[in-house]
Design a protein around this motif. Structure first.
Motif, PDB file in Angstrom:
ATOM      1  N   ASP A  28       5.817  14.338  15.966  1.00  0.00           N
ATOM      2  CA  ASP A  28       6.551  15.449  15.380  1.00  0.00           C
ATOM      3  C   ASP A  28       5.617  16.618  15.145  1.00  0.00           C
ATOM      4  OD1 ASP A  28       5.071  14.915  13.093  1.00  0.00           O
ATOM      5  OD2 ASP A  28       6.542  13.479  12.411  1.00  0.00           O
ATOM      6  N   LYS A  29       6.131  17.603  14.456  1.00  0.00           N
ATOM      7  CA  LYS A  29       5.359  18.826  14.292  1.00  0.00           C
ATOM      8  C   LYS A  29       4.110  18.621  13.450  1.00  0.00           C
ATOM      9  CE  LYS A  29       8.366  20.209  10.519  1.00  0.00           C
ATOM     10  NZ  LYS A  29       8.940  21.301   9.758  1.00  0.00           N
ATOM     11  N   TYR A  30       4.060  17.519  12.711  1.00  0.00           N
ATOM     12  CA  TYR A  30       2.882  17.292  11.897  1.00  0.00           C
ATOM     13  C   TYR A  30       1.805  16.542  12.666  1.00  0.00           C
ATOM     14  CZ  TYR A  30       5.769  18.719   8.008  1.00  0.00           C
ATOM     15  OH  TYR A  30       6.563  19.422   7.173  1.00  0.00           O
ATOM     16  N   SER A  31       2.177  16.046  13.857  1.00  0.00           N
ATOM     17  CA  SER A  31       1.211  15.276  14.624  1.00  0.00           C
ATOM     18  C   SER A  31      -0.020  16.114  14.882  1.00  0.00           C
ATOM     19  CB  SER A  31       1.809  14.844  15.956  1.00  0.00           C
ATOM     20  OG  SER A  31       2.823  13.913  15.720  1.00  0.00           O
ATOM     21  N   GLY A  32      -1.173  15.473  14.749  1.00  0.00           N
ATOM     22  CA  GLY A  32      -2.403  16.165  15.072  1.00  0.00           C
ATOM     23  C   GLY A  32      -2.886  17.066  13.958  1.00  0.00           C
TER      24      GLY A  32
ATOM     25  N   GLU B 145      -1.573   6.893  11.758  1.00  0.00           N
ATOM     26  CA  GLU B 145      -1.952   8.245  11.349  1.00  0.00           C
ATOM     27  C   GLU B 145      -0.983   8.809  10.303  1.00  0.00           C
ATOM     28  OE1 GLU B 145      -0.293  11.960  13.860  1.00  0.00           O
ATOM     29  OE2 GLU B 145      -1.485  10.564  15.038  1.00  0.00           O
ATOM     30  N   HIS B 146       0.172   8.151  10.156  1.00  0.00           N
ATOM     31  CA  HIS B 146       1.116   8.596   9.144  1.00  0.00           C
ATOM     32  C   HIS B 146       0.675   8.216   7.736  1.00  0.00           C
ATOM     33  CE1 HIS B 146       4.030   8.513  12.636  1.00  0.00           C
ATOM     34  NE2 HIS B 146       4.141   9.734  12.179  1.00  0.00           N
ATOM     35  N   ARG B 149      -0.200  10.853   5.045  1.00  0.00           N
ATOM     36  CA  ARG B 149       0.717  11.957   4.777  1.00  0.00           C
ATOM     37  C   ARG B 149       1.562  11.727   3.536  1.00  0.00           C
ATOM     38  NH1 ARG B 149       3.696  13.118  10.245  1.00  0.00           N
ATOM     39  NH2 ARG B 149       1.975  13.068  11.723  1.00  0.00           N
ATOM     40  N   GLU B 153       6.699  15.276   4.602  1.00  0.00           N
ATOM     41  CA  GLU B 153       6.380  15.596   5.989  1.00  0.00           C
ATOM     42  C   GLU B 153       7.189  14.762   6.979  1.00  0.00           C
ATOM     43  OE1 GLU B 153       2.101  15.890   6.767  1.00  0.00           O
ATOM     44  OE2 GLU B 153       1.805  16.015   4.616  1.00  0.00           O
ATOM     45  N   GLN B 158      12.567   8.587   9.276  1.00  0.00           N
ATOM     46  CA  GLN B 158      11.184   8.131   9.099  1.00  0.00           C
ATOM     47  C   GLN B 158      10.936   7.680   7.668  1.00  0.00           C
ATOM     48  OE1 GLN B 158       9.555  11.862  10.545  1.00  0.00           O
ATOM     49  NE2 GLN B 158       8.441  10.743  12.116  1.00  0.00           N
TER      50      GLN B 158
ATOM     51  N   ASP C 280      12.821  19.931  15.444  1.00  0.00           N
ATOM     52  CA  ASP C 280      12.378  20.910  14.467  1.00  0.00           C
ATOM     53  C   ASP C 280      13.023  22.241  14.858  1.00  0.00           C
ATOM     54  OD1 ASP C 280      11.110  22.686  12.895  1.00  0.00           O
ATOM     55  OD2 ASP C 280       9.090  22.287  13.643  1.00  0.00           O
TER      56      ASP C 280
END
Lengths: 327, 349, 341
Positions: A28-32, B145-146, B149, B153, B158, C280
């Motif tokens: 998603d847009k938060y990736s990276g 990697e989540h 967060r 987000e 999710q 998005d």
């Protein structure tokens, strides 16, 4: 299907089940993007609020001045200001009305010929101390009793809140006078008196938020996992009720400084020859009529600027700490 | 032995009014509910808002204190459990919530949310806990990697996965799913339903699946209990219930659900119930459903019929609380004119 | 079908926010005839509600703005009307029922008052007459004791009753077009059945065109004549009810139908969800918004929006997959084997 690195998936190869492949590990847009901490995130948002940044700068400057003077008070000289703030010099106060601002005394001198600039600087120390310590005391009491009151409800709530009502209902200054009479005069007693009186504001404010937050499902979830009441209150409930408290803290510090001023005005706060802004305002007020405006003006301006700084910073912090407010 | 057995569960909320907060009445949110759940099965609890299904779920976990009744989990009476015993029991019983926005603490990182119960129960070392959290995230279809967060987000689906990972952390035996997909969009809903099904197979979970959406309940549940005004009115195997409902409320409920197939949908006979569900603070005398029931007769106003086995066609488990249940014989549906004797509550009650 | 009431052509409504432009509705076209029911189907964020609000020019401006398209109500261009004229259109020609009957009624005004107000505003009626009409309308939408009920406040009404009252208010001025935005989402299923019945009855009685906005394909299957499927602000497919359900051409429509558990399913089958997460809205691709979730996407999809392809009478689809390939893929989906029976 989007290509992506599934680093870490080997750890649980045996547990990975059909669903995961079906899902295409979510991108998603938060990736990276590097996840920010809550405070880093808060800071990022706070920076955009110019008024809050100005407020913060004011607070930093005054805290620095106060701290420097605090440290200096332990040196043999006892102060860092250009002149000894308590040194009487009648030569500088002809007719007992002080002397107006000049190059050597930018804020002028007072009726005893003391340098007003030096006194304002040294007073910063006491005023900041009053603000910070008194509010800290109030906050500690308030943020323990408030959440307990709201979380447990019932008779605990009734007892705490009725007590808070008494604190609210009683004339404030009278109450401080009472406490000061019991404790006796002294700088620390001023802090304590103002602190004890302030808790009710924080407790009541916080209790209200606690009532709404404790009904949230994440609180129930924590209970379902076996979390203790203490953990629920201080890990799940309290952090989510802080936003209005930040504003109250800022206002409270400003308020405490003003209260100290009022106490000094009544003669029960700081004892002479020590100076606080309030004490100075009280002392110098009567000289205004005689035309000696500088004595009153400078401590007043400092007081107003500080209170303004705390309030605008507090407001900004409230808005910036809400993680749900997206950019 | 059933994994969970609930008998006569009641939860009444007092209505307080006046300045003295005197109790002036009761909301009969859950009023005498009994059911059992076998290991590995899914029991659906279905009903309209205010029927007490969510309260039942929470009372079973003792998240709210039941007014009366017994709850036996793996042979242990939960109602009699001490605080410490309850703490241990919590490891085996978890809950997944409806609202993916309200059910995650917005000020905690995902790794702390998922790993909290591990910490509370002192499971493993810090490193082991971290590994377990990563593992859990992978299991529910998120990536490691989540972990760093914050909840805001994530999208609704999710977040729901995070909530599921949290519930799985301690490898519970029973999970109460309280409307786990109602707040999600259709396409995401199917993902979460499939995930729950996979997890059940993988980890041998038992679900109590609470929902108002009958299609979802039918899809996920082995057995279904239909609730109305704090009572279970019918309980049976899922397929049987949908095929051969015996209680008039179940019939109406099923007929009211639109089927996403225009030809089928427009050919259906629909039973429209009159009026609204009465207030649980003032439930009707006798059978709670009688004011809206198309089959109601005089007998129905006297006492609430007991939930008893009516004996289905093929001897399947089918219990219904009705004096005039529909009967099925050789594919023929009939409703007897005489009240069903078995439904009469014992005279002493 | 009857006369054409509404022709929307290339409607685009964008929101200009701090973070970027949200293309909530992007080149959407549809028509509505008298006595016809159009179902607009889509998930949250698909733009279905914004499209409807655009019709009534109820988009908050700023940040929202209708940037393109024509909205013809008969021969009147809704975009060109003055504020005064559009106020006359609202309620009189187009009326709306909202999702949440709890918040769309004013809690401090009597029900009768709120309905009468709408009548007085648009019709040349006195207060007494308007109240009498309000009572009649409540009776028509199936509220018992309507005479008594007009004098009650919203809190004395149950959810279903409030939605009935909202419908009464909406039909009070005999509008040509009735927009129902998720009218039953907040209601229980037995109450939903009642409300859908009332909407259908009112449509028959007043010969209005109905635009039904919903995420529930069951409700659509029940009352819609034609369907527009929206995703990420775009119309991906539109067509008659049977076409959409039995001959769908867009992968998103397949996905939606495949994700639904069905009450009448005899054997237990696994659902086929759409993979991935909703898009998005600030960073929609210039091409098809469904990319990333579509199992059949090709390189063109991301950058170019496909032209409308007519695949049947009144049935159009926007998709880059060639038609024969689409048919082939669809035939392989488990869900459509079931339908084929």
């Amino acid at each position: 299907m989007a290509e992506r690195d599934t680093s870490g998936s080997q750890v649980t190869q045996d547990l990975t089940i059909s669903t995961v492949s079906e899902l295409d590990l979510i991108e998603d847009k938060y990736s990276g993007r590097k996840p920010l901490g809550l405070w880093a995130d808060t800071w990022r948002r706070l920076k955009r609020n110019h008024l809050a940044v100005v407020g913060m700068c004011i607070i930093i400057v005054f805290l620095a001045v106060g701290m420097t003077e605090e440290i200096a008070s332990f040196t043999p000289k006892g102060y860092l200001a250009p002149y000894n703030p308590n040194a009487v010099n009648y030569a500088l106060s002809p007719k007992g009305l002080g002397s107006p601002p000049s190059w050597s005394h930018p804020f002028g001198t007072d009726y005893l010929g003391r340098d007003v600039f030096s006194r304002v600087l040294v007073a910063t120390r006491i005023s900041m101390l009053v603000g910070v310590i008194a509010v800290a005391i109030a906050l500690i009491i308030g943020l323990i009793l408030g959440p307990i009151s709201g979380y447990y409800g019932g008779w605990v709530d009734s007892v705490i809140m009725r007590t808070a009502d008494v604190f609210f209902a009683f004339p404030y200054i009278l109450f401080v006078l009472l406490i000061m009479t019991v404790l006796g005069p002294g700088l620390w007693n001023v802090f304590i008196a103002i602190g004890i009186l302030g808790w009710a504001t924080y407790a009541r404010l916080n209790r209200g938020s606690v009532l709404s937050v404790k009904a949230m499902e994440y609180v129930e979830a924590a209970r379902a996992q076996g979390a203790s009441d203490l953990r629920i209150i201080f890990r799940h409930v309290l952090p989510n009720t802080m936003a209005p408290v930040y504003v109250a803290i800022a206002m409270g510090i400003g308020g405490a400084i003003v209260t100290e001023a009022a106490l000094s005005f009544l003669g029960i706060g700081i004892q002479p020859p020590n100076a606080s802004w309030g004490k100075m305002i009280a002392d110098y007020l009567s000289y205004l009529a005689a035309g000696s405006w500088w004595m009153l003006t400078f401590p007043s301006v400092f007081l107003v600027i500080t209170v303004f700084g705390f309030i605008s910073f507090g407001n900004g912090l409230r808005d910036a700490t809400d993680p749900k407010l997206k950019e | 032995m059933s994994l969970l057995e609930v008998k006569g569960l009641k939860k009444h909320f007092p209505i307080k009014s006046g300045i003295l907060k005197r109790t002036t009445g009761q909301v009969y949110a859950v009023d005498g509910v009994s059911f059992s759940v076998e290991k590995g099965e899914t029991l659906g609890l279905v009903g309209e808002s205010g029927c007490g299904k969510s309260t039942t779920g929470r009372a079973v976990l003792r998240l709210i204190a039941p007014t009366a009744g017994t709850i036996i989990f793996e042979g242990v009476d939960i109602m009699a459990a001490s605080r410490a015993q309850m703490q241990t029991l919590r490891r085996d019983m978890q809950i997944i919530f409806q609202d993916p926005y309200a059910s995650l603490n917005p000020r905690m990182r995902v790794r702390n949310i998922v790993g909290e119960s591990l910490k509370i129960h002192n499971v493993g070392t810090e490193a082991e806990r971290k590994k377990r959290v990563f593992e859990l995230l992978e299991i529910v279809g998120l990536s490691t990697e989540h972990a760093e967060r914050y909840p805001h987000e994530f999208s609704g689906g999710q977040r729901q996965r995070i909530g599921i990972a949290r519930a799985l952390a301690l490898q519970p035996k029973l999970i109460i799913c309280d409307e786990p997909v109602s707040a999600l969009d259709v396409s995401i809903r199917a993902q979460v339903i499939n995930l729950l099904e996979d997890l059940q197979d993988e980890f041998d979970l038992t679900y109590v699946f609470i929902a108002h959406d009958l299609s979802v309940v039918k899809h996920t549940s082995d057995r279904v209990a239909v609730m109305y005004l704090g009572k279970i009115v019918e309980i049976s195997d899922s397929a049987v219930l949908y095929d051969r409902p015996q209680h008039p409320y179940t019939e109406a409920l099923l007929s009211a659900v639109p089927i996403p197939d225009p030809h089928t949908e427009r050919a259906r006979r629909r039973i429209i119930l009159e009026g609204d569900v009465p207030s649980p603070a003032n439930p009707p005398k006798g059978c709670v459903f009688h004011p809206r029931c198309p089959r109601a007769q005089e007998d129905c106003t006297a006492a609430m019929p007991a939930l008893v086995s009516t004996g289905g066609d093929a001897g399947e488990r089918h219990e219904v609380a009705c004096y005039f249940p529909a009967r099925f014989k050789d594919g023929e549906r009939s409703v007897a004119g005489e009240p069903f004797a078995g439904a009469s509550p014992p005279a002493s009650a | 079908m009857g006369e054409r009431l509404l022709t929307v052509d290339g409607l685009s409504t964008h929101f200009f926010t701090y973070a970027g432009v949200v293309k909530a509705v992007n080149g959407v076209s549809f028509t509505l005839d008298r006595k016809e029911t159009l179902g607009i189907v889509g998930e949250s964020g698909s733009g279905k509600t914004v499209a409807a609000l655009s019709l009534m020019r109820l988009i908050p401006d700023p940040p929202g703005k209708i940037v393109e398209g024509s909205l013809m109500l008969g021969d009147r261009d809704l975009r060109k009307l003055s504020d005064e004229e559009i106020r006359q259109v609202r309620g009189n020609d187009i009326a709306m029922i909202f999702q949440d009957p709890m918040t769309s009624l004013n809690p401090v005004l009597k029900i009768g008052n709120q309905i009468a107000e709408a009548i007085i505003l648009h019709q040349d009626k006195g207060k007494g007459e308007a109240w009498k009409m309000a009572a009649e309308l409540l009776d028509r939408v199936g509220i018992p004791d309507a005479e008594k009920r007009v004098n009650q406040y919203p809190f004395e009404f149950s959810g279903g009753m409030r939605q009935r009252a909202m419908i009464a208010m909406a039909i009070s001025c005999n509008p040509d077009i009735l927009i129902a935005d998720e009218p039953t989402t907040a209601l229980d299923v037995t109450i939903q059945a009642q409300i859908i019945d009332v909407i259908e009855e009112m449509q028959q009685a007043y010969e209005s065109g109905v635009i039904l906005i919903t995420h529930d394909l069951g409700v659509v299957a029940e009352i819609a004549d034609k369907v527009m499927v929206m995703y990420g602000g775009r119309t991906v497919e539109y067509g008659g009810i049977d076409e959409i359900f039995y001959n769908p051409h867009h992968p998103y429509t397949w996905g939606l139908l495949g994700s639904l558990p069905r009450l009448d399913q005899t054997e237990k089958t696994r659902l086929t969800p759409i993979k991935g997460q909703p898009p998005d809205l600030i960073a929609l691709p210039s091409g098809c918004p469904f990319v990333g979730r579509c199992l059949y996407e090709r390189p063109t999809c991301r950058n170019q929006w496909p032209a409308l392809e007519i695949v049947g009478p009144e049935h159009g689809v926007n998709c880059w997959i060639p038609e024969d390939e689409r048919r082939e893929v669809r035939a392989s989906l488990p869900h459509f084997q079931e339908y084929a029976k």
